[in-house]
Scaffold this active site. Sequence first.
Site, PDB file in Angstrom:
ATOM      1  N   GLY A  59       0.821  -1.198   0.000  1.00 37.24           N
ATOM      2  CA  GLY A  59       0.000   0.000   0.000  1.00 37.24           C
ATOM      3  C   GLY A  59       0.857   1.250   0.000  1.00 37.24           C
ATOM      4  N   CYS A  60       0.311   2.338   0.493  1.00 41.68           N
ATOM      5  CA  CYS A  60       1.034   3.600   0.548  1.00 41.68           C
ATOM      6  C   CYS A  60       2.361   3.433   1.274  1.00 41.68           C
ATOM      7  CB  CYS A  60       0.179   4.639   1.260  1.00 41.68           C
ATOM      8  SG  CYS A  60       1.043   6.188   1.589  1.00 41.68           S
TER       9      CYS A  60
END
Length: 239
Positions: A59-60
């Site tokens: 993810g981020c």
Amino acid sequence: MSRSQFSRLALCAAALGALAISAVAIAPSLAAEDAVVIPAPAMDAKAADGIQTVVVAGGCFWGVQGVFQHTAGIVNAVSGYAGGSKATASYETVSTGTTGHAESVEIKYDPKKISYGKILQIFFSVAHDPTQLNRQGPDSGTQYRSAIFTTSDEQQKVTDAYIAQLNAAKVYRKPIVTKVGPLQGFFPAEAYHQDYLTLHPSQPYIAYNDIPKVENLKKLFADNYQDKPTLVSSAKVTN
């Protein structure tokens, strides 16, 4: 909410003043999914000499980097891009989801202080949810996929064995979707992405999604937690 939505929220918060402060104060209790308590790997890599490297995507990269910057034995954790070419390794281009990259974190670690298996355990437990396909929390797209880019055959074997172990133990409600393969190239992200969690702890996206990950690290991996993060801006890597 995605990062872009939270960015707009941050601008509004600046105008709302006290209301924004209240929202940030309660954010950690509203956000991020609970960490999953998982067993340690039954197989681990041997403690080799010198600094070792692995690249992970979950993810981020802000939150993943933040978790490993608070992990003892990590000598540097750099946000960047892996899975695509150098020519398209820029935030704006990667964000289109068409470049093949994943937002990633290059982890350099001292195997005499933390094992490769422990890094995997932290990654699968508190850094992200390995059962989400091409998304992570509020962010969706192949650039947010779960992946591990290995730098040795031993890392590949240990990772594959651990995923099989966790799936067999059914510690998650769904199967792990993490892709594992050799690292072809890692490209550091722009300077403003580095050390983001430490520099912007009250930014709404960070407060909602990422600060709880560091809190979970401290709670579940107390022996591996360090209060002072190892920042890119101050990291000293000799090899």
